[in-house]
Each structure stands twice: as C-alpha cells, then as structure tokens.
Design a protein around this motif. Structure first.
Motif, mmCIF file in Angstrom:
data_model
loop_
_atom_site.group_PDB
_atom_site.id
_atom_site.type_symbol
_atom_site.label_atom_id
_atom_site.label_comp_id
_atom_site.label_asym_id
_atom_site.label_seq_id
_atom_site.Cartn_x
_atom_site.Cartn_y
_atom_site.Cartn_z
ATOM 1 N N UNK A 80 0.834 -1.208 0.000
ATOM 2 C CA UNK A 80 0.000 0.000 0.000
ATOM 3 C C UNK A 80 0.868 1.257 0.000
ATOM 4 N N UNK A 81 1.971 1.205 0.745
ATOM 5 C CA UNK A 81 2.886 2.345 0.758
ATOM 6 C C UNK A 81 3.515 2.560 -0.610
ATOM 7 N N UNK A 82 3.863 1.464 -1.270
ATOM 8 C CA UNK A 82 4.469 1.575 -2.596
ATOM 9 C C UNK A 82 3.501 2.209 -3.583
ATOM 10 N N UNK A 83 2.217 1.861 -3.450
ATOM 11 C CA UNK A 83 1.209 2.427 -4.350
ATOM 12 C C UNK A 83 1.033 3.923 -4.123
ATOM 13 N N UNK A 84 1.372 4.392 -2.909
ATOM 14 C CA UNK A 84 1.178 5.802 -2.581
ATOM 15 C C UNK A 84 2.342 6.674 -3.050
ATOM 16 N N UNK A 85 3.424 6.046 -3.553
ATOM 17 C CA UNK A 85 4.583 6.830 -3.990
ATOM 18 C C UNK A 85 4.200 7.706 -5.180
ATOM 19 N N UNK A 86 4.562 8.963 -5.083
ATOM 20 C CA UNK A 86 4.217 9.924 -6.125
ATOM 21 C C UNK A 86 5.459 10.325 -6.912
ATOM 22 N N UNK A 87 5.397 10.158 -8.237
ATOM 23 C CA UNK A 87 6.481 10.620 -9.100
ATOM 24 C C UNK A 87 6.417 12.149 -9.169
ATOM 25 N N UNK A 88 7.552 12.835 -8.977
ATOM 26 C CA UNK A 88 7.537 14.305 -9.043
ATOM 27 C C UNK A 88 6.944 14.796 -10.356
ATOM 28 N N UNK A 89 6.043 15.775 -10.230
ATOM 29 C CA UNK A 89 5.375 16.298 -11.416
ATOM 30 C C UNK A 89 5.950 17.640 -11.836
ATOM 31 N N UNK A 90 6.662 18.299 -10.919
ATOM 32 C CA UNK A 90 7.235 19.600 -11.257
ATOM 33 C C UNK A 90 8.738 19.569 -11.016
ATOM 34 N N UNK A 91 9.405 20.574 -11.580
ATOM 35 C CA UNK A 91 10.854 20.667 -11.418
ATOM 36 C C UNK A 91 11.213 20.853 -9.948
ATOM 37 N N UNK A 92 10.422 21.650 -9.218
ATOM 38 C CA UNK A 92 10.689 21.901 -7.798
ATOM 39 C C UNK A 92 10.567 20.615 -6.987
ATOM 40 N N UNK A 93 9.538 19.812 -7.289
ATOM 41 C CA UNK A 93 9.362 18.539 -6.575
ATOM 42 C C UNK A 93 10.517 17.587 -6.857
ATOM 43 N N UNK A 94 10.984 17.583 -8.108
ATOM 44 C CA UNK A 94 12.105 16.726 -8.473
ATOM 45 C C UNK A 94 13.368 17.144 -7.733
ATOM 46 N N UNK A 95 13.597 18.474 -7.620
ATOM 47 C CA UNK A 95 14.768 18.963 -6.889
ATOM 48 C C UNK A 95 14.692 18.577 -5.414
ATOM 49 N N UNK A 96 13.501 18.688 -4.832
ATOM 50 C CA UNK A 96 13.336 18.341 -3.424
ATOM 51 C C UNK A 96 13.581 16.852 -3.194
ATOM 52 N N UNK A 97 13.076 16.016 -4.111
ATOM 53 C CA UNK A 97 13.294 14.567 -3.997
ATOM 54 C C UNK A 97 14.784 14.240 -4.099
ATOM 55 N N UNK A 98 15.478 14.946 -5.022
ATOM 56 C CA UNK A 98 16.915 14.713 -5.174
ATOM 57 C C UNK A 98 17.675 15.150 -3.926
ATOM 58 N N UNK A 99 17.239 16.275 -3.332
ATOM 59 C CA UNK A 99 17.899 16.762 -2.117
ATOM 60 C C UNK A 99 17.692 15.789 -0.958
ATOM 61 N N UNK A 100 16.473 15.259 -0.837
ATOM 62 C CA UNK A 100 16.182 14.292 0.230
ATOM 63 C C UNK A 100 17.035 13.035 0.059
ATOM 64 N N UNK A 101 17.174 12.581 -1.201
ATOM 65 C CA UNK A 101 17.970 11.389 -1.453
ATOM 66 C C UNK A 101 19.441 11.646 -1.159
ATOM 67 N N UNK A 102 19.921 12.824 -1.510
ATOM 68 C CA UNK A 102 21.318 13.173 -1.249
ATOM 69 C C UNK A 102 21.593 13.213 0.253
ATOM 70 N N UNK A 103 20.620 13.700 1.023
ATOM 71 C CA UNK A 103 20.768 13.742 2.477
ATOM 72 C C UNK A 103 20.869 12.339 3.054
#
Length: 220
Positions: A80-103
């Motif tokens: 259920x958690x996997x189904x809730x994963x959201x692919x970034x739809x905007x450039x800002x969301x993608x940057x935030x996801x990349x920053x979280x992963x880098x952390x």
C-alpha cells in the motif's frame, strides 16, 4: 522484507529465523540474499536476509496461522505504501526529492566511514596467524578475561569436564574453526602407568574475528 522484521513480527529470535532461512537456501528453496546491516544502537555490522514476498511466505510456512497472518498483513501494508509513492510532477518537486535522497546518501556515507576502522580491525583479526589463549583473546577484544570466560561458558564454547578445573572446548566450536585444543602431555599416572594429557582451548583468528563482530564487550 528483512529476516529481522520477520523475527519481530513473529516474536522469534533473529538467530532462529536466520537458521531457518539458511536451511532453505541450502535446499535451493529460497534465494540467497545475505546482506550486512548496521545496528542503530551499537553501530556494529551484522548479517540479515532480504526476502521477496514469495520467499518470506515460504520461510514462515511452518509457523502457526496467527503468525502467518501478521506477515501477510505487513506485506499488504508495504504494498500500500508503494502504491502511494508519487512521481515528481514539477521541477521543484524533483529537486526536493533529489535533495532528500542526497541527504540520506550522506548519512549512510558517514555511517560507513565510521564503521570502516571497525570492519578493518575484524578483517585484520581474521587474517592473523595462529591461535591464542582465551586470556590473550580478551586483551585483543578489550574485555576482562574473567568476563570473556563467563561469556564463552554461557554461550557453550567451553565447559568443565567431569569436575575438572580445566576448560574444554565444545566440539561444534572446534568443527566451526572458532576454537582448537592445545594438547600438553602430563606425567604418567603413578597408579596405572597410563599416559595423560591436558587440553587447553585456544581461540583461532576466525573465532577472534567472530567474537569481535559480535561485540561481546557490549553484551557482557
């Protein structure tokens, strides 16, 4: 799902779960995915298995219905958690996801760097030559000899045979390569004339590395 989580959900010990998984791996029933993990409390490196849903259900097939139900419920929760994963739809969301992963990657890197000297020490012990007495092993592990003797006796590495004050190694520990016996010839029995021998358990480099990895100093 990790073997540690299976142990937590079923109320079993992780050692027992590992034993079950390894037996099934040896039979070719489940896939081997033996992976190191770092304990969050003591920072030591241990082993665990990461299992697919199919292999997890095979491992717990011998458990009772209630325990199997807990595992199935947990898998449904993970899916259920996997189904809730959201692919970034905007450039800002993608940057935030990349920053979280880098952390997260940086945190993992710091943990690995912290563990590097400890892992190197364990490898050095494992590659050392010659077995040593238990007192010298205690010095290498930086624990009091009396406490190491107590741990070894409690965990069925050594024992006293027939009321003797001399320690003897359990055969499974010798077979596993963790201990060896040093045999010393004694004077012949004055009554029977029979030759006698004394056995002294010695810790092998493999056994010393195992004890270092188990971090027995923290468990005593």
């Amino acid at each position: 799902m990790s073997s540690r989580e299976i142990a937590e959900l079923t109320g079993s010990t992780h050692d027992n779960v590992l034993k079950t998984v390894r037996a099934l791996v040896a039979k070719g029933v489940v896939s081997s995915n033996d992976t190191p993990y770092i304990h969050p409390q003591n920072g030591q490196v241990y082993r665990e298995f990461l299992l697919s849903q199919r292999d997890t259900l095979v491992v717990v097939s011998g458990y009772n219905v209630e325990l199997r139900a807990r595992i199935i419920d947990r898998w449904q929760e993970l899916e259920a958690r996997a189904d809730q994963f959201q692919i970034p739809e905007t450039y800002a969301e993608a940057l935030q996801a990349a920053a979280d992963q880098a952390k997260e990657n940086q945190s993992l890197r710091l943990v690995i760097l912290d563990q590097a000297p400890k892992v190197a020490a364990i490898k050095r012990l494992a590659s050392a030559c010659g077995a040593i007495c238990i007192s010298d092993a205690a010095k290498q592990l930086q624990v009091p000899p009396s406490r190491l003797f107590l741990w070894l006796e409690k965990n069925r590495w050594i024992f006293h045979r027939g009321g003797s004050k001399r320690w003897t190694a359990y055969q499974p520990r010798i077979t596993s390569g963790y201990l060896v016996h040093k045999v010393t010839a004694l004077k012949s029995d004055p009554e029977t004339g029979e030759d006698r021998a004394a056995f002294q358990p010695l810790v092998t480099p493999k056994g010393l590395a195992y004890l270092a990895e188990k971090n027995i100093g923290a468990s005593l």
